[in-house]
Design an enzyme around this catalytic site. Structure first.
Site, PDB file in Angstrom:
ATOM      1  N   MET A   1      57.857  61.656  -0.740  1.00 40.19           N
ATOM      2  CA  MET A   1      57.278  60.422  -0.181  1.00 40.19           C
ATOM      3  C   MET A   1      57.808  59.206  -0.919  1.00 40.19           C
ATOM      4  O   MET A   1      57.876  59.222  -2.154  1.00 40.19           O
ATOM      5  CB  MET A   1      55.755  60.444  -0.343  1.00 40.19           C
ATOM      6  CG  MET A   1      55.086  61.652   0.253  1.00 40.19           C
ATOM      7  SD  MET A   1      53.312  61.544  -0.050  1.00 40.19           S
ATOM      8  CE  MET A   1      52.781  63.067   0.712  1.00 40.19           C
TER       9      MET A   1
ATOM     10  N   HIS B   1      60.316  68.334   3.196  1.00 38.88           N
ATOM     11  CA  HIS B   1      59.781  67.409   4.206  1.00 38.88           C
ATOM     12  C   HIS B   1      59.958  65.987   3.670  1.00 38.88           C
ATOM     13  O   HIS B   1      59.220  65.570   2.778  1.00 38.88           O
ATOM     14  CB  HIS B   1      58.299  67.763   4.431  1.00 38.88           C
ATOM     15  CG  HIS B   1      57.575  66.836   5.347  1.00 38.88           C
ATOM     16  ND1 HIS B   1      56.196  66.812   5.440  1.00 38.88           N
ATOM     17  CD2 HIS B   1      58.015  65.906   6.233  1.00 38.88           C
ATOM     18  CE1 HIS B   1      55.829  65.911   6.328  1.00 38.88           C
ATOM     19  NE2 HIS B   1      56.914  65.340   6.811  1.00 38.88           N
TER      20      HIS B   1
ATOM     21  N   ASP C   1      51.557  70.862   9.741  1.00 37.50           N
ATOM     22  CA  ASP C   1      51.443  70.301   8.396  1.00 37.50           C
ATOM     23  C   ASP C   1      50.270  69.324   8.303  1.00 37.50           C
ATOM     24  O   ASP C   1      50.313  68.239   8.892  1.00 37.50           O
ATOM     25  CB  ASP C   1      52.765  69.595   8.051  1.00 37.50           C
ATOM     26  CG  ASP C   1      52.820  69.158   6.606  1.00 37.50           C
ATOM     27  OD1 ASP C   1      51.912  69.513   5.827  1.00 37.50           O
ATOM     28  OD2 ASP C   1      53.784  68.444   6.259  1.00 37.50           O
TER      29      ASP C   1
ATOM     30  N   SER D   1      52.007  74.055   0.196  1.00 39.80           N
ATOM     31  CA  SER D   1      52.549  72.733  -0.124  1.00 39.80           C
ATOM     32  C   SER D   1      52.317  72.388  -1.590  1.00 39.80           C
ATOM     33  O   SER D   1      51.170  72.277  -2.040  1.00 39.80           O
ATOM     34  CB  SER D   1      51.902  71.667   0.761  1.00 39.80           C
ATOM     35  OG  SER D   1      52.339  70.401   0.334  1.00 39.80           O
TER      36      SER D   1
ATOM     37  N   MET E   1      52.949  66.950  12.375  1.00 44.07           N
ATOM     38  CA  MET E   1      51.924  66.462  11.461  1.00 44.07           C
ATOM     39  C   MET E   1      50.558  66.538  12.148  1.00 44.07           C
ATOM     40  O   MET E   1      50.375  66.018  13.244  1.00 44.07           O
ATOM     41  CB  MET E   1      52.188  65.014  11.051  1.00 44.07           C
ATOM     42  CG  MET E   1      53.438  64.789  10.213  1.00 44.07           C
ATOM     43  SD  MET E   1      53.558  65.836   8.761  1.00 44.07           S
ATOM     44  CE  MET E   1      52.028  65.481   7.895  1.00 44.07           C
TER      45      MET E   1
ATOM     46  N   GLY F   1      48.243  73.104   1.783  1.00 48.04           N
ATOM     47  CA  GLY F   1      48.208  72.519   0.446  1.00 48.04           C
ATOM     48  C   GLY F   1      46.892  72.797  -0.232  1.00 48.04           C
ATOM     49  O   GLY F   1      46.720  73.781  -0.950  1.00 48.04           O
TER      50      GLY F   1
HETATM   51  C1  DX5 Z   1      50.952  65.244   4.060  1.00 44.29           C
HETATM   52  C2  DX5 Z   1      51.941  66.282   3.645  1.00 44.29           C
HETATM   53  C3  DX5 Z   1      51.406  67.666   3.693  1.00 44.29           C
HETATM   54  C4  DX5 Z   1      50.320  67.929   2.690  1.00 44.29           C
HETATM   55  C5  DX5 Z   1      49.365  68.911   3.290  1.00 44.29           C
HETATM   56  O1  DX5 Z   1      51.574  64.012   4.102  1.00 44.29           O
HETATM   57  O2  DX5 Z   1      53.077  66.254   4.496  1.00 44.29           O
HETATM   58  O3  DX5 Z   1      52.437  68.631   3.544  1.00 44.29           O
HETATM   59  O4  DX5 Z   1      50.805  68.445   1.479  1.00 44.29           O
HETATM   60  O5  DX5 Z   1      48.264  69.018   2.467  1.00 44.29           O
HETATM   61  P1  DX5 Z   1      46.902  69.656   2.956  1.00 44.29           P
HETATM   62  O6  DX5 Z   1      47.214  71.066   3.366  1.00 44.29           O
HETATM   63  O7  DX5 Z   1      46.032  69.539   1.770  1.00 44.29           O
HETATM   64  O8  DX5 Z   1      46.416  68.838   4.127  1.00 44.29           O
HETATM   65 ZN    ZN Z   2      54.564  67.987   4.431  1.00 47.56          ZN
END
Ligand code: DX5
Ligand code: ZN
Length: 223
Positions: free
Chosen positions: A37, A66, A175, A8, A137, A197
């Site tokens: 976002m 996403h 995710d 990510s 999620m 991420g």
């Molecule tokens: C959260 C995002 C994820 C995020 C994950 O709202 O949708 O894609 O980047 O990050 P990590 O792997 O650090 O939890």
């Molecule tokens: Zn995401």
């Protein structure tokens, strides 16, 4: 199918995206996960189409977009135009997920539906046919680096059982809070795509971490 890894970009260094993508282009990453976002659907703002377009020009890997935005219909055409591998919107963000999913697919892009931690997988029953991916999620969306919600494992098992029972090829993507410590359990529960991420970008050697993610082997599901 061997599992896919989608690092990510939210956790990357935005002051040097060219280097970050050069690293990803030389890594075993399958897709690059892109979190859009809007500060309304989630309490954080990341970036929009213009930046995603720049990312696309730097990436040799397909993009996995996403959308964490309200009224995704309003912006969907500009994201479809980027021809991502998958374009996901949130079930909770639209009144017409079935229509939007088919709209994306009719334009030749794979459609994904993301669900928040509180949303039951049963709510996908009537859109699962034809859905390319469920982005499940495992944290509340909005921020990277949060703690994995363990209840997600039960949701993955339940969704995997439905997909197998109905003989569908919908991919399950996880995710949020995914790391080497829970990846195997997620794959055994039925995950097909791991988004990672901070566990990738904050590690000492991101490429090695991605190699470790990719080398996990599972022989059977733990449904
Ligand atoms: C959260 C995002 C994820 C995020 C994950 O709202 O949708 O894609 O980047 O990050 P990590 O792997 O650090 O939890
Ligand atoms: Zn995401």
């Amino acid at each position: 199918m061997k599992h896919l890894l989608a690092p990510s970009i939210l956790a990357a260094d935005y002051s040097d995206l060219a280097s970050e993508f050069a690293m990803l282009n030389a890594s075993p990453a399958d897709w690059v996960h892109i979190d859009v976002m809007d500060g309304v659907f989630v309490p954080n703002i990341s970036f929009g189409q213009m930046i995603v377009q720049q990312m696309q020009s730097l990436s040799q890997r397909p993009l996995d977009i996403h959308l964490m935005i309200v009224e995704p219909e309003k912006h969907i055409e500009s994201f479809i135009a980027l021809k991502p591998e998958v374009l996901s919107f949130h079930l909770e963000a639209t009144h017409h997920p079935h229509r939007l999913m088919h709209h994306i697919k009719n334009k030749g892009v794979k459609a994904g539906i993301a669900i928040n931690p509180h949303t039951s997988v049963d709510l996908l029953d009537d859109v699962l046919e034809g859905l390319d991916l469920v982005c499940m999620m495992s944290v509340n969306p909005g921020f990277g680096g949060q703690k994995f919600i363990y209840r997600t494992l039960d949701k993955v098992r339940k969704l995997k059982a439905k997909i197998i029972e109905r003989n569908l090829d919908t991919l399950i993507e996880i995710d949020g809070g995914v790391g080497l410590q829970n990846a195997e359990a997620l794959l055994k529960a039925g995950a097909d795509v791991l988004v990672a991420g901070s566990s990738v970008f904050r590690s000492e050697d991101p490429v090695l971490t991605m190699e470790r993610f990719k080398s996990i082997e599972i022989n059977n599901f733990d449904l």
